[in-house]
Design a protein around this motif. Structure first.
Motif, PDB file in Angstrom:
ATOM      1  N   THR A 118       0.831  -1.195   0.000  1.00 43.57           N
ATOM      2  CA  THR A 118       0.000   0.000   0.000  1.00 43.57           C
ATOM      3  C   THR A 118       0.873   1.256   0.000  1.00 43.57           C
ATOM      4  O   THR A 118       2.095   1.178   0.154  1.00 43.57           O
ATOM      5  CB  THR A 118      -0.919   0.027   1.240  1.00 43.57           C
ATOM      6  N   VAL A 133     -10.950  -0.019  -1.060  1.00 45.16           N
ATOM      7  CA  VAL A 133      -9.515  -0.146  -1.335  1.00 45.16           C
ATOM      8  C   VAL A 133      -9.224   0.662  -2.595  1.00 45.16           C
ATOM      9  O   VAL A 133      -9.869   0.475  -3.628  1.00 45.16           O
ATOM     10  CB  VAL A 133      -9.100  -1.616  -1.565  1.00 45.16           C
ATOM     11  N   TYR A 153      -9.178   4.897   3.965  1.00 45.39           N
ATOM     12  CA  TYR A 153      -8.989   3.494   3.592  1.00 45.39           C
ATOM     13  C   TYR A 153      -7.663   3.321   2.843  1.00 45.39           C
ATOM     14  O   TYR A 153      -7.113   4.291   2.308  1.00 45.39           O
ATOM     15  CB  TYR A 153     -10.174   2.987   2.764  1.00 45.39           C
TER      16      TYR A 153
END
Length: 201
Positions: free
Chosen positions: A67, A117, A140
């Motif tokens: 991420t 996401v 998120y």
């Protein structure tokens, strides 16, 4: 010094994806004129949102990786929940337009079992996407996918793939591709993609 064949193939694939995304980047077409090729089973409504009947949906490929915060994330871990996947870039005006709606709806739907996401793409430095998230209150996680590898490999050919920036894909509780939009969304359209899937048994 010449490149080996394998790296050349990888560069060609990434270059092809980049060219394709360049053609459709920052799409604002509200007609939703798109499809996955002949023989697909999805229908696009007049609002530009495509859907697939429950028995005809396909699973995604592997959607896992790092991420923006440097953590590891695997969408498969969210099975049993509705998952909203949003492809975005900090450089994209329609992405900025829809971001406040995603921030609000993601907070409202968290308690209902919906996971959001992001897939951040074509940002080759993390500074700007981090600032984007801070500016719009995005809480998120987002995959960091500057070269578009997740976009290229995470969705089966002929399925509802993300063909523009922004794109939004919604997965049902079984992790299958149920809905797609290839344009910036407001709260109403975003909810219209999620609510029918929450109601499914």
């Amino acid at each position: 010094m010449s490149l080996s064949r394998a790296p050349r193939r990888a560069l060609l694939a990434v270059g092809t994806l980049a060219a394709a995304l360049a053609l459709t980047a920052c799409s604002s077409d509200s007609n939703g004129k798109s499809g996955g090729g002949g023989g697909t089973n999805f229908v696009t409504n007049t609002g530009g949102i495509s859907t697939v009947a429950k028995g005809e949906r396909e699973k995604t490929g592997k959607l896992a990786g790092e991420t923006l915060d440097g953590k590891q994330l695997d969408v498969a871990d969210f099975k049993g929940k509705v998952v909203v996947l949003n492809v975005w870039g900090s450089w994209c005006p329609p992405c900025r337009a829809e971001a406040p709606h995603f921030a609000k709806v993601s907070q409202e739907y968290k308690a209902k079992g919906v996971e959001f996401v992001g897939i951040n793409t074509r940002d080759f430095d993390k500074t700007k996407p981090h600032q984007f998230e801070a500016d719009y209150g995005i809480t998120y996680p987002s995959f960091y996918d500057p070269a578009g590898k997740l976009i290229l490999n995470g969705f089966p050919k002929g399925s509802m793939i993300p063909q523009a920036i922004p794109s939004t894909i919604v997965l049902d509780k079984d992790g299958k591709i149920a809905a797609r939009s290839l344009m910036a969304l407001d709260e109403t359209k975003l909810r219209s993609m999620i609510d029918p899937l929450l109601a499914e048994k």
